[in-house]
Scaffold this motif. Structure first.
Motif, mmCIF file in Angstrom:
data_model
loop_
_atom_site.group_PDB
_atom_site.id
_atom_site.type_symbol
_atom_site.label_atom_id
_atom_site.label_comp_id
_atom_site.label_asym_id
_atom_site.label_seq_id
_atom_site.Cartn_x
_atom_site.Cartn_y
_atom_site.Cartn_z
ATOM 1 N N ARG A 118 1.134 -0.939 0.050
ATOM 2 C CA ARG A 118 -0.007 0.040 0.069
ATOM 3 C C ARG A 118 1.315 1.415 0.257
ATOM 4 N NH1 ARG A 118 -4.491 2.097 3.428
ATOM 5 N NH2 ARG A 118 -5.529 3.105 2.700
ATOM 6 N N PHE A 119 1.738 1.200 0.995
ATOM 7 C CA PHE A 119 2.629 2.510 0.876
ATOM 8 C C PHE A 119 4.591 1.824 0.225
ATOM 9 C CE2 PHE A 119 -0.385 3.676 4.063
ATOM 10 C CZ PHE A 119 -1.082 4.678 2.996
ATOM 11 N N PRO A 120 4.854 2.028 -0.935
ATOM 12 C CA PRO A 120 6.081 1.252 -1.125
ATOM 13 C C PRO A 120 7.179 1.777 -0.600
ATOM 14 C CG PRO A 120 4.656 1.727 -2.598
ATOM 15 C CD PRO A 120 3.816 2.047 -2.102
ATOM 16 N N ILE A 121 7.326 3.197 0.185
ATOM 17 C CA ILE A 121 7.709 4.153 0.779
ATOM 18 C C ILE A 121 8.882 3.396 2.299
ATOM 19 C CG2 ILE A 121 6.079 5.575 1.931
ATOM 20 C CD1 ILE A 121 9.897 6.526 0.667
ATOM 21 N N LEU A 122 7.774 2.838 2.454
ATOM 22 C CA LEU A 122 8.182 1.733 3.959
ATOM 23 C C LEU A 122 8.999 0.660 3.654
ATOM 24 C CD1 LEU A 122 4.076 1.437 5.311
ATOM 25 C CD2 LEU A 122 6.040 2.893 5.939
ATOM 26 N N PHE A 152 15.935 4.425 -1.422
ATOM 27 C CA PHE A 152 15.324 5.080 -2.077
ATOM 28 C C PHE A 152 15.585 5.961 -3.500
ATOM 29 C CE2 PHE A 152 14.261 10.034 -2.279
ATOM 30 C CZ PHE A 152 12.503 10.030 -1.551
ATOM 31 N N GLN A 153 16.760 5.500 -3.378
ATOM 32 C CA GLN A 153 17.054 5.718 -4.883
ATOM 33 C C GLN A 153 16.367 5.665 -6.090
ATOM 34 O OE1 GLN A 153 19.412 8.800 -6.311
ATOM 35 N NE2 GLN A 153 18.895 7.947 -8.161
ATOM 36 N N GLU A 154 16.025 4.159 -5.844
ATOM 37 C CA GLU A 154 14.729 3.393 -7.029
ATOM 38 C C GLU A 154 12.874 3.825 -6.752
ATOM 39 O OE1 GLU A 154 13.380 -0.275 -5.259
ATOM 40 O OE2 GLU A 154 16.133 -0.945 -5.313
ATOM 41 N N PHE A 155 13.012 5.344 -5.561
ATOM 42 C CA PHE A 155 12.396 5.997 -6.084
ATOM 43 C C PHE A 155 12.463 7.626 -6.981
ATOM 44 C CE2 PHE A 155 10.969 3.758 -2.247
ATOM 45 C CZ PHE A 155 8.971 3.635 -2.583
ATOM 46 N N ASP A 192 -0.316 15.579 -12.771
ATOM 47 C CA ASP A 192 0.736 15.075 -13.092
ATOM 48 C C ASP A 192 1.701 14.585 -12.076
ATOM 49 O OD1 ASP A 192 0.503 14.382 -15.753
ATOM 50 O OD2 ASP A 192 1.429 15.752 -16.000
ATOM 51 N N TYR A 193 1.055 15.304 -11.083
ATOM 52 C CA TYR A 193 1.954 15.004 -9.211
ATOM 53 C C TYR A 193 1.266 14.473 -8.422
ATOM 54 C CZ TYR A 193 5.621 17.834 -12.557
ATOM 55 O OH TYR A 193 6.729 18.118 -13.721
ATOM 56 N N PRO A 194 0.968 13.601 -8.798
ATOM 57 C CA PRO A 194 -0.239 13.048 -7.557
ATOM 58 C C PRO A 194 0.271 12.403 -5.655
ATOM 59 C CG PRO A 194 0.548 11.516 -9.080
ATOM 60 C CD PRO A 194 0.385 12.645 -9.218
ATOM 61 N N ILE A 195 0.309 12.792 -4.896
ATOM 62 C CA ILE A 195 0.760 12.259 -3.720
ATOM 63 C C ILE A 195 -0.195 11.562 -2.658
ATOM 64 C CG2 ILE A 195 1.416 13.672 -1.745
ATOM 65 C CD1 ILE A 195 2.003 16.279 -3.465
ATOM 66 N N ASN A 196 0.719 10.215 -2.506
ATOM 67 C CA ASN A 196 -0.502 9.912 -1.334
ATOM 68 C C ASN A 196 0.793 9.620 -0.146
ATOM 69 O OD1 ASN A 196 1.562 7.503 -1.992
ATOM 70 N ND2 ASN A 196 0.108 6.574 -2.908
ATOM 71 N N ALA A 197 2.017 10.137 -0.098
ATOM 72 C CA ALA A 197 3.447 10.263 1.130
ATOM 73 C C ALA A 197 3.553 11.425 1.200
ATOM 74 C CB ALA A 197 3.712 8.612 1.330
ATOM 75 N N ILE A 198 3.968 11.948 2.382
ATOM 76 C CA ILE A 198 4.948 13.262 2.003
ATOM 77 C C ILE A 198 6.199 12.574 3.509
ATOM 78 C CG2 ILE A 198 5.091 15.303 2.269
ATOM 79 C CD1 ILE A 198 1.621 15.411 2.337
ATOM 80 N N ILE A 250 5.577 12.260 -2.479
ATOM 81 C CA ILE A 250 5.968 11.029 -2.464
ATOM 82 C C ILE A 250 4.339 10.521 -3.421
ATOM 83 C CG2 ILE A 250 6.458 8.385 -2.127
ATOM 84 C CD1 ILE A 250 8.125 9.987 0.238
ATOM 85 N N PHE A 251 4.372 9.457 -4.560
ATOM 86 C CA PHE A 251 2.977 9.098 -4.628
ATOM 87 C C PHE A 251 3.616 7.203 -5.176
ATOM 88 C CE2 PHE A 251 -0.109 7.363 -8.006
ATOM 89 C CZ PHE A 251 -1.093 7.539 -7.068
ATOM 90 N N ASP A 252 2.854 6.469 -4.195
ATOM 91 C CA ASP A 252 3.654 4.821 -4.626
ATOM 92 C C ASP A 252 4.224 4.643 -4.918
ATOM 93 O OD1 ASP A 252 0.944 4.008 -5.045
ATOM 94 O OD2 ASP A 252 0.613 4.176 -6.919
ATOM 95 N N ASN A 253 5.378 4.289 -5.735
ATOM 96 C CA ASN A 253 6.990 3.996 -5.051
ATOM 97 C C ASN A 253 7.796 5.587 -6.272
ATOM 98 O OD1 ASN A 253 6.210 3.366 -8.095
ATOM 99 N ND2 ASN A 253 6.791 1.665 -8.761
ATOM 100 N N GLY A 254 7.266 6.293 -6.437
ATOM 101 C CA GLY A 254 8.244 7.267 -6.616
ATOM 102 C C GLY A 254 8.543 8.712 -6.097
ATOM 103 N N THR A 255 8.772 9.185 -6.572
ATOM 104 C CA THR A 255 8.800 10.991 -6.011
ATOM 105 C C THR A 255 8.160 11.346 -6.986
ATOM 106 O OG1 THR A 255 10.726 11.174 -6.594
ATOM 107 C CG2 THR A 255 11.189 10.844 -4.190
ATOM 108 N N THR A 256 7.895 12.397 -6.385
ATOM 109 C CA THR A 256 7.191 13.640 -7.520
ATOM 110 C C THR A 256 7.046 15.427 -7.094
ATOM 111 O OG1 THR A 256 4.792 13.030 -5.844
ATOM 112 C CG2 THR A 256 4.746 12.106 -8.133
ATOM 113 N N GLN A 257 8.270 15.454 -7.143
ATOM 114 C CA GLN A 257 8.620 16.798 -6.572
ATOM 115 C C GLN A 257 8.695 16.724 -8.027
ATOM 116 O OE1 GLN A 257 12.416 17.396 -3.604
ATOM 117 N NE2 GLN A 257 13.070 19.228 -6.147
ATOM 118 N N GLY A 258 8.077 18.779 -8.181
ATOM 119 C CA GLY A 258 8.188 19.425 -9.653
ATOM 120 C C GLY A 258 8.466 20.455 -10.117
ATOM 121 N N THR A 259 9.410 20.475 -8.930
ATOM 122 C CA THR A 259 10.296 21.696 -8.754
ATOM 123 C C THR A 259 11.904 21.831 -8.335
ATOM 124 O OG1 THR A 259 9.984 24.141 -8.931
ATOM 125 C CG2 THR A 259 9.127 23.010 -6.808
ATOM 126 N N LYS A 260 12.152 23.027 -8.539
ATOM 127 C CA LYS A 260 13.659 21.990 -7.335
ATOM 128 C C LYS A 260 13.205 22.261 -5.727
ATOM 129 C CE LYS A 260 16.162 25.624 -11.068
ATOM 130 N NZ LYS A 260 17.539 23.795 -11.656
#
Length: 293
Positions: free
Chosen positions: A7-11, A23-26, A111-117, A152-162
């Motif tokens: 459910r929360f791949p970040i874990l 975390f590099q994989e994210f 394009d930048y969903p979030i389910n973990a922060i 973060i969303f699922d198994n990837g980061t979603t940082q849209g800017t610097k």
């Protein structure tokens, strides 16, 4: 409900609440471009070698946090509030508000969903020390706080800017999402996390830890008819939804539920946030469970 890596791949990128090199994989999932990865890694350094506080946010609490109006009157409590580095696990997907991003930037919030922060709430001085920008001769006010997030969303980061635009000072909570301090990009998400900080530190909550595998301690919890099972190596904190100072119910004249800042102590120098649930005149009052923070 199972709280697991599915459910929360970040874990799966944490071991005993510490972020690992997995975390590099994210980051790889979001982008393979070297320059873009370097921007994200500037944010990651705030979370390295830190014991992260992990909180699962229930739907009931999430609905309160997403509405800034619930906590804006308590904004002054953010200054000099307790610092923390942590991870929020959300019950649903949320999206940033990009309506104030300059029009020449072609970007879609979908394009930048979030389910973990991942978040770092610390003094500006401490953040500057991490980045190497600390000025000993002209430091910031030690009471001023700054928030840095990594969505973060699922198994990837979603940082849209610097990474600079992923920061926001305590004074910005509730302000319009202008270009100042990157609020055109993630102001909505900054406000959500700051609402959580106010909620966690200044409401009278009851917290429960469900321990990780291998800890030898309980990994199960039943709370308000909901069952939780922790299937990761990390300790996860659940906040009891009976956090309200008082719940007032039944009667004749309806009054909508609302949060209120209550000052107390000698000279009214201390403060807490209380919630008055929807009630009606001539009703009754029940005190909630309390844990001092």
């Amino acid at each position: 409900m199972k709280i697991d890596k599915k459910r929360f791949p970040i874990l799966g990128s944490l071991e005993k609440n510490i972020l690992t090199d997995k975390f590099q994989e994210f980051i790889d999932i979001q982008t393979t471009e070297n320059d873009a990865q370097l921007d994200i890694l500037e944010s990651v350094k705030f979370f390295k070698e830190k014991n992260l506080q992990i909180n699962y946010i229930s739907k009931t609490i999430h609905e309160k946090l997403i509405d800034t109006n619930n906590f804006i009157k308590a904004k002054n409590l953010l200054k000099n509030s307790p610092t923390n580095v942590g991870l929020l696990l959300l019950p649903t997907t949320i999206y940033p508000d990009f309506t104030n991003v300059p029009k020449y930037v072609e970007v879609d919030s979908n394009d930048y969903p979030i389910n973990a922060i991942l978040y770092s709430w610390n003094s500006i001085n401490e953040h500057d020390k991490i980045t190497g920008d600390f000025d000993e001769e002209e430091p910031w006010d030690e009471n001023d706080r700054e928030l840095l997030i990594l969505p973060i969303f699922d198994n990837g980061t979603t940082q849209g800017t610097k990474s600079y635009e992923m920061k926001c000072s305590n004074e910005s909570f509730g302000q319009e999402y202008s270009e100042q301090e990157g609020r055109a990009w993630y102001g909505k998400i900054h406000d959500y996390v700051m609402s959580f900080i106010l909620f966690y530190n200044f409401t009278e909550t009851e917290t429960h830890i469900i321990h990780g595998t291998g800890s030898g301690q309980s990994r199960k919890l039943k709370l308000n008819d909901e069952k939780f099972l922790n299937q990761t190596e990390n300790n996860i904190e659940i906040i009891d939804i009976t956090y309200f100072t008082k719940i007032i119910r039944t009667g004749e004249f309806g009054v909508s539920g609302h949060f209120r800042v209550q000052y107390f102590g000698v000279g009214k120098n201390e403060a807490k946030i209380i919630f008055i649930d929807s009630y009606k005149k001539n009703g009754y009052t029940r005190s909630a469970k309390i844990e001092n923070k």
